[in-house]
Design a protein around this motif. Sequence first.
Motif, PDB file in Angstrom:
ATOM      1  N   THR A 152       9.240  -5.630   2.961  1.00 24.27           N
ATOM      2  CA  THR A 152       9.404  -4.732   1.820  1.00 24.27           C
ATOM      3  C   THR A 152       8.518  -5.144   0.663  1.00 24.27           C
ATOM      4  OG1 THR A 152      11.694  -4.267   2.429  1.00 24.27           O
ATOM      5  CG2 THR A 152      11.087  -3.843   0.153  1.00 24.27           C
ATOM      6  N   ALA A 153       8.004  -4.142  -0.049  1.00 21.55           N
ATOM      7  CA  ALA A 153       7.313  -4.378  -1.315  1.00 21.55           C
ATOM      8  C   ALA A 153       8.288  -4.135  -2.456  1.00 21.55           C
ATOM      9  CB  ALA A 153       6.115  -3.442  -1.450  1.00 21.55           C
ATOM     10  N   ASP A 154       8.098  -4.870  -3.550  1.00 21.22           N
ATOM     11  CA  ASP A 154       8.983  -4.736  -4.712  1.00 21.22           C
ATOM     12  C   ASP A 154       8.127  -4.682  -5.968  1.00 21.22           C
ATOM     13  OD1 ASP A 154      10.871  -4.830  -6.684  1.00 21.22           O
ATOM     14  OD2 ASP A 154      11.868  -6.636  -5.979  1.00 21.22           O
ATOM     15  N   VAL A 155       8.028  -3.510  -6.564  1.00 20.77           N
ATOM     16  CA  VAL A 155       7.365  -3.371  -7.865  1.00 20.77           C
ATOM     17  C   VAL A 155       8.474  -3.420  -8.897  1.00 20.77           C
ATOM     18  CG1 VAL A 155       5.917  -1.928  -9.316  1.00 20.77           C
ATOM     19  CG2 VAL A 155       5.503  -2.042  -6.858  1.00 20.77           C
ATOM     20  N   THR A 156       8.524  -4.515  -9.643  1.00 21.17           N
ATOM     21  CA  THR A 156       9.693  -4.843 -10.459  1.00 21.17           C
ATOM     22  C   THR A 156       9.398  -4.680 -11.936  1.00 21.17           C
ATOM     23  OG1 THR A 156      10.323  -6.464  -8.783  1.00 21.17           O
ATOM     24  CG2 THR A 156      11.402  -6.631 -10.927  1.00 21.17           C
ATOM     25  N   PRO A 157      10.302  -4.056 -12.690  1.00 18.55           N
ATOM     26  CA  PRO A 157      10.083  -3.899 -14.126  1.00 18.55           C
ATOM     27  C   PRO A 157      10.440  -5.158 -14.902  1.00 18.55           C
ATOM     28  CG  PRO A 157      12.130  -2.887 -13.518  1.00 18.55           C
ATOM     29  CD  PRO A 157      11.521  -3.394 -12.239  1.00 18.55           C
ATOM     30  N   THR A 172      11.870  12.070  -4.316  1.00 19.10           N
ATOM     31  CA  THR A 172      10.445  12.075  -3.960  1.00 19.10           C
ATOM     32  C   THR A 172      10.045  10.747  -3.338  1.00 19.10           C
ATOM     33  OG1 THR A 172       9.895  13.662  -5.703  1.00 19.10           O
ATOM     34  CG2 THR A 172       8.098  12.272  -4.879  1.00 19.10           C
ATOM     35  N   PHE A 173      10.437   9.646  -3.988  1.00 18.37           N
ATOM     36  CA  PHE A 173      10.048   8.345  -3.446  1.00 18.37           C
ATOM     37  C   PHE A 173      10.772   8.058  -2.134  1.00 18.37           C
ATOM     38  CE2 PHE A 173      10.132   3.825  -2.765  1.00 18.37           C
ATOM     39  CZ  PHE A 173       8.803   3.488  -2.974  1.00 18.37           C
ATOM     40  N   ASP A 174      12.066   8.379  -2.074  1.00 17.34           N
ATOM     41  CA  ASP A 174      12.818   8.082  -0.857  1.00 17.34           C
ATOM     42  C   ASP A 174      12.255   8.854   0.337  1.00 17.34           C
ATOM     43  OD1 ASP A 174      14.321   6.497  -2.480  1.00 17.34           O
ATOM     44  OD2 ASP A 174      16.187   7.633  -2.274  1.00 17.34           O
ATOM     45  N   ARG A 175      11.840  10.103   0.112  1.00 11.31           N
ATOM     46  CA  ARG A 175      11.225  10.877   1.199  1.00 11.31           C
ATOM     47  C   ARG A 175       9.914  10.222   1.644  1.00 11.31           C
ATOM     48  NH1 ARG A 175      10.573  15.137  -1.416  1.00 11.31           N
ATOM     49  NH2 ARG A 175       8.337  15.004  -1.860  1.00 11.31           N
ATOM     50  N   HIS A 176       9.122   9.784   0.676  1.00  4.33           N
ATOM     51  CA  HIS A 176       7.867   9.097   0.993  1.00  4.33           C
ATOM     52  C   HIS A 176       8.144   7.822   1.800  1.00  4.33           C
ATOM     53  CE1 HIS A 176       3.822   7.421   0.335  1.00  4.33           C
ATOM     54  NE2 HIS A 176       4.446   6.280   0.089  1.00  4.33           N
ATOM     55  N   ALA A 177       9.151   7.051   1.383  1.00  4.37           N
ATOM     56  CA  ALA A 177       9.459   5.797   2.074  1.00  4.37           C
ATOM     57  C   ALA A 177       9.913   6.040   3.504  1.00  4.37           C
ATOM     58  CB  ALA A 177      10.540   5.029   1.299  1.00  4.37           C
ATOM     59  N   ARG A 178      10.646   7.128   3.721  1.00  3.99           N
ATOM     60  CA  ARG A 178      11.127   7.431   5.065  1.00  3.99           C
ATOM     61  C   ARG A 178      10.010   7.939   5.975  1.00  3.99           C
ATOM     62  NH1 ARG A 178      15.087   6.255   8.052  1.00  3.99           N
ATOM     63  NH2 ARG A 178      15.744   8.337   8.652  1.00  3.99           N
ATOM     64  N   ASP A 234       0.829  -1.210   0.000  1.00  2.19           N
ATOM     65  CA  ASP A 234       0.000   0.000   0.000  1.00  2.19           C
ATOM     66  C   ASP A 234       0.863   1.259   0.000  1.00  2.19           C
ATOM     67  OD1 ASP A 234      -2.256  -1.571   0.017  1.00  2.19           O
ATOM     68  OD2 ASP A 234      -2.636  -1.359   2.171  1.00  2.19           O
ATOM     69  N   HIS A 235       1.879   1.282   0.836  1.00  2.81           N
ATOM     70  CA  HIS A 235       2.739   2.459   0.908  1.00  2.81           C
ATOM     71  C   HIS A 235       3.573   2.624  -0.361  1.00  2.81           C
ATOM     72  CE1 HIS A 235       2.448   2.284   5.570  1.00  2.81           C
ATOM     73  NE2 HIS A 235       1.573   3.142   5.073  1.00  2.81           N
TER      74      HIS A 235
END
Length: 339
Positions: free
Chosen positions: A300-305, A245-251, A217-218
């Motif tokens: 951890t979630a992993d959205v993988t290409p 942007t993503f790293d700030r969101h993850a933290r 979800d996050h």
Amino acid sequence: MTQAHEHLHRPPHAGTRPPRLTEVSAFGAMIADGWSSDVVPARVPDGAAEAAAAHRALLAERLGGRTVVIGAGRAPVRSNDTSYDFRADSDFVWLTGCQVEDGVVVLHGADAVLYLPPPARPGDPAFFSDAMHGELWVGASPGLGEWERALGVPVRPLAELDDALAHGSGWWSGRAVPADVVARHGLEPSAELARACSDLRMVKDAWEVAQLRAAVDHTVTGFEAVVREIPAAVRSGGERWLQGTFDRHARTTGNGPGYATIVGSGPHAPTLHWVRCDGPVLPDAALLLDMGVEENTLYTADVTPAPCRRRAGSPTRSGPCTTWWRRATAPAWRTSVPA
């Protein structure tokens, strides 16, 4: 010039050194004065201690009650007195629910004793001299009693570990136990222990599934935050604007990125692990985003290409993974996650 003459002209401080601050009692008294003595609770995520107790029972059953020693590990030094961010060994966290650096757990079957470095508080010279454990450096920290109450296992000072291991024989050790401890006590680094933990961790219980769902979800909301910033990244900032942007969101929603965030635009998009993120975001090119949030429980979630060719703007599926390819100038974004 004679030696006697040299001696007469030698400065009075020759052969001396300034005193170290730990040797100056007046400094130690001054720096220890005036600090709060408030108790700091141990922060353990809800359900983590109970899940760890269940995991210890599973491992004891798998190994027939054998005694094993598993460590949390230590972050490598980055430069001088600064280290890389610490991330505890996964087996250690799975079995204890604890993420304290240098921690060691001794398991006699399912019965655990946890050994942790106590915080260095005002009055202890390490308060100001130890950049890893001194509270002047790292802030007020939970004591061993707080960890014991939060985790539901006996917690002892790390200095007592040697005595606890002195009479053991044939005990197995995990990968993060310090090499000097292994050598000093004749512990046996065990591939079977590593396999057992790996096998058991592959089957998730209900609490772990909930952690994975939260991580997914996050991560999805992190992707959405990144997409909103694409126009700004095109104007200036480029790939690193989106990475930040993503790293700030993850933290702010979890422990941080679960792995190095990958943002690749245009010619960088076919590079699966483009973690340099040092190029522009091109206005009419494929954009590769491979990002995941690690929860505070370290799931951890992993959205993988996956390599593919699709109409711009349409998500593509490859097995359990979802790939986003999007032209950077498109005004809208639609996400999908694995079923």
